[in-house]
Design an enzyme around this catalytic site. Structure first.
Site, PDB file in Angstrom:
ATOM      1  N   ASN A 161       0.806  -1.222   0.000  1.00  0.00           N
ATOM      2  CA  ASN A 161       0.000   0.000   0.000  1.00  0.00           C
ATOM      3  C   ASN A 161       0.840   1.274   0.000  1.00  0.00           C
ATOM      4  O   ASN A 161       0.398   2.309  -0.466  1.00  0.00           O
ATOM      5  CB  ASN A 161      -0.963   0.004   1.194  1.00  0.00           C
ATOM      6  N   SER A 216     -10.991  -5.772  -0.729  1.00  0.00           N
ATOM      7  CA  SER A 216     -11.826  -4.710  -0.175  1.00  0.00           C
ATOM      8  C   SER A 216     -12.337  -3.836  -1.316  1.00  0.00           C
ATOM      9  O   SER A 216     -11.537  -3.350  -2.123  1.00  0.00           O
ATOM     10  CB  SER A 216     -10.966  -3.880   0.783  1.00  0.00           C
ATOM     11  N   THR A 272     -26.753  -9.642   9.141  1.00  0.00           N
ATOM     12  CA  THR A 272     -27.635  -9.331   8.011  1.00  0.00           C
ATOM     13  C   THR A 272     -26.811  -8.958   6.777  1.00  0.00           C
ATOM     14  O   THR A 272     -25.893  -8.141   6.862  1.00  0.00           O
ATOM     15  CB  THR A 272     -28.596  -8.182   8.389  1.00  0.00           C
ATOM     16  N   CYS A 307      -4.118   3.748   6.869  1.00  0.00           N
ATOM     17  CA  CYS A 307      -4.759   3.229   8.067  1.00  0.00           C
ATOM     18  C   CYS A 307      -4.032   3.675   9.329  1.00  0.00           C
ATOM     19  O   CYS A 307      -4.554   3.551  10.412  1.00  0.00           O
ATOM     20  CB  CYS A 307      -4.851   1.719   7.981  1.00  0.00           C
TER      21      CYS A 307
HETATM   22  N1  PLP Z   1      -4.640  -4.488   3.434  1.00  0.00           N
HETATM   23  C1  PLP Z   1      -4.061  -3.517   2.692  1.00  0.00           C
HETATM   24  C2  PLP Z   1      -2.852  -3.864   1.873  1.00  0.00           C
HETATM   25  C3  PLP Z   1      -4.562  -2.211   2.708  1.00  0.00           C
HETATM   26  O1  PLP Z   1      -3.981  -1.269   1.970  1.00  0.00           O
HETATM   27  C4  PLP Z   1      -5.690  -1.932   3.517  1.00  0.00           C
HETATM   28  C5  PLP Z   1      -6.205  -0.546   3.622  1.00  0.00           C
HETATM   29  O2  PLP Z   1      -5.497   0.444   3.458  1.00  0.00           O
HETATM   30  C6  PLP Z   1      -6.278  -2.978   4.241  1.00  0.00           C
HETATM   31  C7  PLP Z   1      -5.712  -4.238   4.180  1.00  0.00           C
HETATM   32  C8  PLP Z   1      -7.501  -2.750   5.082  1.00  0.00           C
HETATM   33  O3  PLP Z   1      -8.624  -2.681   4.249  1.00  0.00           O
HETATM   34  P1  PLP Z   1     -10.067  -2.252   4.797  1.00  0.00           P
HETATM   35  O4  PLP Z   1     -10.082  -0.757   4.722  1.00  0.00           O
HETATM   36  O5  PLP Z   1     -11.026  -2.852   3.843  1.00  0.00           O
HETATM   37  O6  PLP Z   1     -10.218  -2.783   6.154  1.00  0.00           O
END
Ligand code: PLP
Length: 374
Positions: free
Chosen positions: A148, A200, A238, A322
């Site tokens: 990411n 996602s 749900t 994140c």
């Molecule tokens: N894994 C990776 C490589 C990500 O870049 C991210 C979010 O930035 C996630 C997992 C988490 O995804 P979610 O936002 O759907 O929880």
């Protein structure tokens, strides 16, 4: 707004918004109700599974389970392994997303051996190290498909080959959250060693709060949430029909071949950036997602620069979305051996199909202006 933080999240497309709205407003019945076949509330899940099968070239739509997103999917996969195995070795790369890293830490606390695989200075996993370490005690190997922060694409096919030759019964998981829609994936061909894959929707223009797990037919996940028995009894709750309808719409619009043109714009941006400033582009020589540019400008704070760009209406990322808000450098860059201060100054520009050369020119001018001020 000029939005250049598409690795954090993407804009929902018009089709996605229309589909989500339809299932909030018109077809709002419960997908588990006996009337679902008449109201159409059972359609989004079916379509989402069918389209994810198509995008990932999976064996069957039944291989998909839906969750609230990749964080939940990653947690589920690790907790599922913990409930079927008592001990053993768990391998993760040292650049995984916190949802994998922290899930792996939990397994270590209950007795599993956790091995973190190093990466080369360009961010690609060290295959030699993996080859040396895998053993008959290996239970799970988790290597992300694309990072990411740097956008580095990992050699999933080669990792899979090593696992199948050294520890055939080990489970191979890949977090493909950043890869879907951006690189071609074939679970019946070059990724045929992958057992579990997380994804996602909001990273490929779908809604936030919906994602899932691909689980290779024959392999069993342990139940995550008890209750109404949705998702084949594995993940009760749900059914999120608006989310699934949005995910299906987003999946139907994926075009990996067309996505390649984003690379021309990213390369243009990087060429101009290094002409104008002494910028260091991380992982420049590694296979990368064509939309991602991760760089530092020595002596410049990435967070300060990102904030002053945001004031001008230009949105870029600093490290992992994140963990934004935290001033610690992106873990990925530290694992690559990048100097702490340089890593702490990282900016991440992540483009979408809609990004224009003009927007990148505005960004470049703004970066030069802001760095001259500091
Ligand atoms: N894994 C990776 C490589 C990500 O870049 C991210 C979010 O930035 C996630 C997992 C988490 O995804 P979610 O936002 O759907 O929880």
């Amino acid at each position: 707004m000029i939005y250049l933080d598409n690795n954090a999240t993407t804009r929902a497309s018009a089709k996605v918004i229309a589909e989500v709205t339809k299932y909030l407003d018109i077809c709002y019945s419960n997908a588990s109700a006996s009337s679902a076949a008449y109201t159409g509330a059972d359609v989004p899940r079916r379509e989402a599974a069918r389209l994810m099968q198509e995008v990932l070239k999976a064996e069957e739509p039944e291989a998909f389970y839906f969750t609230s997103g990749a964080t939940e999917s990653n947690n589920w996969i690790f907790s599922s392994v913990a409930s079927t195995e008592a001990t053993g070795e768990i391998y993760i790369s040292s650049i995984e997303h916190p949802s994998v890293r922290d899930s792996a830490d939990r397994l270590q606390k209950i007795g599993f051996d956790l091995i973190q695989l190093p990466v080369h200075p360009n961010g690609v996993i060290c295959l030699d190290s993996l080859a040396r370490k895998l053993s008959s005690k290996t239970r799970l190997v988790s290597v992300m498909a694309a990072n990411n922060e740097t956008g580095v694409i990992q050699p999933i096919e080669e990792v899979g080959r090593l696992i199948r030759s050294k520890c055939p019964s080990a489970i191979f998981h890949t977090d493909a959250t950043q890869a879907i829609g951006r690189i071609s994936i074939d679970l019946e061909d070059h990724w045929s060693s992958v057992d579990l894959l997380s994804f996602s929707a909001h990273k490929f223009h779908g809604p936030k709060g919906i994602g899932g797990v691909y689980c290779r037919p024959g392999l069993k996940l342990q139940p995550l949430l008890a209750g109404g028995g949705q998702e084949e009894g594995l993940r009760s709750g749900t059914t999120n029909t608006p989310g699934l309808a949005g995910l299906a719409a987003a999946a139907s619009e994926i075009d990996v071949d067309a996505y390649r043109q984003v690379g021309e714009k990213r390369n243009y941006f990087e060429r101009r950036l290094v002409e104008m400033l002494p910028a260091v582009i991380h992982s420049f020589d590694a296979p990368r997602l064509v939309n991602t540019s991760c760089f530092s400008i020595p002596g410049i704070s990435g967070d300060d620069l990102a904030l002053s760009l945001a004031e001008l209406g230009i949105i870029v990322g600093t490290g992992s979305a994140c963990s934004s808000g935290s001033l610690t450098p992106p873990n990925t860059l530290l694992a690559m051996g990048v100097d702490y201060r340089l890593a702490a100054g990282t900016l991440r520009v992540s483009l979408s199909e809609a990004t224009t050369f003009q927007e990148l020119e505005v960004l470049l001018e703004a970066i030069v202006m802001q760095t001259q001020k500091s």
